[in-house]
Design a protein around this motif. Structure first.
Motif, PDB file in Angstrom:
ATOM      1  N   LYS A 146      25.472  -5.560 -33.632  1.00 31.49           N
ATOM      2  CA  LYS A 146      24.501  -5.864 -34.677  1.00 31.49           C
ATOM      3  C   LYS A 146      23.664  -7.102 -34.396  1.00 31.49           C
ATOM      4  N   ASN A 147      24.024  -7.843 -33.352  1.00 35.29           N
ATOM      5  CA  ASN A 147      23.255  -9.035 -33.022  1.00 35.29           C
ATOM      6  C   ASN A 147      23.463  -9.369 -31.548  1.00 35.29           C
ATOM      7  N   LEU A 148      22.780 -10.408 -31.107  1.00 32.11           N
ATOM      8  CA  LEU A 148      22.812 -10.775 -29.690  1.00 32.11           C
ATOM      9  C   LEU A 148      24.218 -11.171 -29.243  1.00 32.11           C
ATOM     10  N   LYS A 149      24.945 -11.878 -30.096  1.00 30.72           N
ATOM     11  CA  LYS A 149      26.300 -12.296 -29.745  1.00 30.72           C
ATOM     12  C   LYS A 149      27.204 -11.082 -29.536  1.00 30.72           C
ATOM     13  N   GLU A 150      27.111 -10.119 -30.442  1.00 29.89           N
ATOM     14  CA  GLU A 150      27.937  -8.920 -30.300  1.00 29.89           C
ATOM     15  C   GLU A 150      27.564  -8.140 -29.041  1.00 29.89           C
ATOM     16  N   ARG A 151      26.298  -8.095 -28.736  1.00 28.89           N
ATOM     17  CA  ARG A 151      25.879  -7.374 -27.525  1.00 28.89           C
ATOM     18  C   ARG A 151      26.414  -8.059 -26.269  1.00 28.89           C
ATOM     19  N   ALA A 152      26.435  -9.379 -26.279  1.00 17.41           N
ATOM     20  CA  ALA A 152      26.977 -10.105 -25.121  1.00 17.41           C
ATOM     21  C   ALA A 152      28.453  -9.774 -24.930  1.00 17.41           C
ATOM     22  N   LEU A 153      29.212  -9.732 -26.025  1.00 23.42           N
ATOM     23  CA  LEU A 153      30.629  -9.388 -25.934  1.00 23.42           C
ATOM     24  C   LEU A 153      30.820  -7.949 -25.468  1.00 23.42           C
ATOM     25  N   ILE A 154      30.010  -7.043 -26.012  1.00 21.28           N
ATOM     26  CA  ILE A 154      30.079  -5.644 -25.581  1.00 21.28           C
ATOM     27  C   ILE A 154      29.816  -5.535 -24.090  1.00 21.28           C
ATOM     28  N   ASP A 155      28.768  -6.207 -23.613  1.00 20.04           N
ATOM     29  CA  ASP A 155      28.448  -6.168 -22.181  1.00 20.04           C
ATOM     30  C   ASP A 155      29.599  -6.717 -21.343  1.00 20.04           C
ATOM     31  N   MET A 156      30.251  -7.772 -21.833  1.00 17.36           N
ATOM     32  CA  MET A 156      31.367  -8.365 -21.107  1.00 17.36           C
ATOM     33  C   MET A 156      32.529  -7.375 -20.997  1.00 17.36           C
ATOM     34  N   TYR A 157      32.868  -6.740 -22.114  1.00 19.36           N
ATOM     35  CA  TYR A 157      33.987  -5.794 -22.094  1.00 19.36           C
ATOM     36  C   TYR A 157      33.649  -4.550 -21.272  1.00 19.36           C
ATOM     37  N   VAL A 158      32.428  -4.072 -21.396  1.00 21.64           N
ATOM     38  CA  VAL A 158      32.005  -2.925 -20.590  1.00 21.64           C
ATOM     39  C   VAL A 158      32.025  -3.278 -19.107  1.00 21.64           C
TER      40      VAL A 158
ATOM     41  N   LYS B  66      40.160  -3.087 -35.652  1.00 24.30           N
ATOM     42  CA  LYS B  66      40.326  -1.762 -35.058  1.00 24.30           C
ATOM     43  C   LYS B  66      39.552  -1.594 -33.754  1.00 24.30           C
ATOM     44  N   TYR B  67      38.449  -2.331 -33.635  1.00 22.17           N
ATOM     45  CA  TYR B  67      37.550  -2.147 -32.502  1.00 22.17           C
ATOM     46  C   TYR B  67      37.398  -3.440 -31.725  1.00 22.17           C
ATOM     47  N   LEU B  68      36.786  -3.354 -30.560  1.00 25.92           N
ATOM     48  CA  LEU B  68      36.699  -4.524 -29.687  1.00 25.92           C
ATOM     49  C   LEU B  68      35.760  -5.600 -30.218  1.00 25.92           C
ATOM     50  N   VAL B  69      34.664  -5.191 -30.847  1.00 20.75           N
ATOM     51  CA  VAL B  69      33.625  -6.162 -31.228  1.00 20.75           C
ATOM     52  C   VAL B  69      33.208  -5.972 -32.683  1.00 20.75           C
ATOM     53  N   GLY B  70      33.302  -7.055 -33.463  1.00 21.52           N
ATOM     54  CA  GLY B  70      32.726  -7.081 -34.805  1.00 21.52           C
ATOM     55  C   GLY B  70      33.313  -6.078 -35.774  1.00 21.52           C
ATOM     56  N   ASN B  71      34.457  -5.528 -35.460  1.00 22.53           N
ATOM     57  CA  ASN B  71      35.075  -4.468 -36.262  1.00 22.53           C
ATOM     58  C   ASN B  71      34.124  -3.308 -36.513  1.00 22.53           C
ATOM     59  N   HIS B  72      33.235  -3.070 -35.529  1.00 21.92           N
ATOM     60  CA  HIS B  72      32.343  -1.913 -35.573  1.00 21.92           C
ATOM     61  C   HIS B  72      32.559  -1.102 -34.305  1.00 21.92           C
ATOM     62  N   PHE B  73      32.583   0.193 -34.450  1.00 20.12           N
ATOM     63  CA  PHE B  73      32.699   1.084 -33.301  1.00 20.12           C
ATOM     64  C   PHE B  73      31.483   0.911 -32.405  1.00 20.12           C
ATOM     65  N   SER B  74      31.717   0.756 -31.096  1.00 20.20           N
ATOM     66  CA  SER B  74      30.618   0.505 -30.169  1.00 20.20           C
ATOM     67  C   SER B  74      30.870   1.211 -28.844  1.00 20.20           C
ATOM     68  N   CYS B  75      29.876   1.123 -27.966  1.00 18.99           N
ATOM     69  CA  CYS B  75      30.009   1.718 -26.640  1.00 18.99           C
ATOM     70  C   CYS B  75      31.142   1.082 -25.852  1.00 18.99           C
ATOM     71  N   ALA B  76      31.512  -0.156 -26.174  1.00 16.43           N
ATOM     72  CA  ALA B  76      32.636  -0.796 -25.487  1.00 16.43           C
ATOM     73  C   ALA B  76      33.938  -0.065 -25.784  1.00 16.43           C
ATOM     74  N   ASP B  77      34.088   0.420 -27.012  1.00 13.29           N
ATOM     75  CA  ASP B  77      35.280   1.183 -27.371  1.00 13.29           C
ATOM     76  C   ASP B  77      35.308   2.526 -26.646  1.00 13.29           C
ATOM     77  N   VAL B  78      34.160   3.154 -26.555  1.00 13.71           N
ATOM     78  CA  VAL B  78      34.068   4.452 -25.866  1.00 13.71           C
ATOM     79  C   VAL B  78      34.480   4.291 -24.405  1.00 13.71           C
ATOM     80  N   GLN B  79      33.944   3.271 -23.762  1.00 15.18           N
ATOM     81  CA  GLN B  79      34.220   3.113 -22.336  1.00 15.18           C
ATOM     82  C   GLN B  79      35.655   2.652 -22.089  1.00 15.18           C
TER      83      GLN B  79
END
Length: 222
Positions: A84-96, A146-159
């Protein structure tokens, strides 16, 4: 062209499989053109579609996208799976990035010489147990969500789910000491679109076999 999404790759996993996973998760139907000959690949080159002379390529929203990371990020953002924001995207990119490193070792496994396979398999299992899965177990434990980032389902969870299943194909009990990842796997597998993708007859590809390996080598002249 703004119709159905079309994928250009081999009839196998490789770098396209995470893209298939993400599209399926988002409920997006797609077509596939499988590269089976060098001539098909050269035709794409002549037409100027492969910007860096590489596949995968995806036709989506009037674009012909190459570079798997760019493709995944576009799909994730388009279907609200990219934070939902730049910080969450950075974390998603890191986990991916972490799951991608692990998955690339598994992708390479199909292409290495027979005498090196046992060593590579041990390397995959040890790094999953000692480096990658402990990291994701810690993330889930520390934030208690429940999920890796922000308690929202994201592509990081899928991968992450994709990576877990890939490692389990090599070592069935890999999650024995990772209870939170075991629960995570069960939970994510119950998401309806993912559950459907895991069923027989879906567009999910099987473990690479020798036919797939030889086709890739012929088409890419490896």
């Amino acid at each position: 062209m703004s119709g159905k999404v079309k994928l250009y790759y081999f009839n196998g996993r490789g770098l396209m499989e995470s893209i298939r996973w993400l599209l399926a998760t988002a409920g997006v139907e797609f077509e596939e053109e499988f590269l089976e000959t060098r001539e098909q690949y050269e035709a794409l080159l002549r037409d100027g579609f492969l910007l860096f002379h590489q596949v995968p390529m995806v036709e989506i929203d009037g674009m012909k996208l190459v570079q798997s990371k760019a493709i995944l990020q576009y799909i994730a953002a388009k279907y609200n799976l990219y934070g939902k924001n730049l910080k969450e995207r950075a974390l998603i990119d890191m986990y991916v990035g972490g799951t991608s490193d692990l998955m690339e070792m598994i992708m390479d496994y199909a292409f290495i010489d027979l005498e090196k396979k046992e060593g590579q398999l041990n390397n995959i299992v040890q790094k999953a147990k000692n480096r990658y899965f402990p990291a994701y177990e810690k993330v889930l434990r520390d934030h208690g969500e429940k999920y890796l980032v922000g308690n929202h389902f994201s592509c990081a969870d899928v991968q992450l789910l994709e990576a877990i299943l890939m490692v389990e194909e090599k070592c069935a009990d890999i999650l024995t000491n990772f209870p939170l990842l075991k629960s995570f796997k069960t939970r994510i597998c119950e998401i309806p679109t993912i559950k459907a993708f895991l069923q027989p007859g879906s567009k999910r590809k099987p473990v690479p076999d020798e036919k797939y390996v030889q086709t890739v080598k012929i088409v890419l002249q490896m």
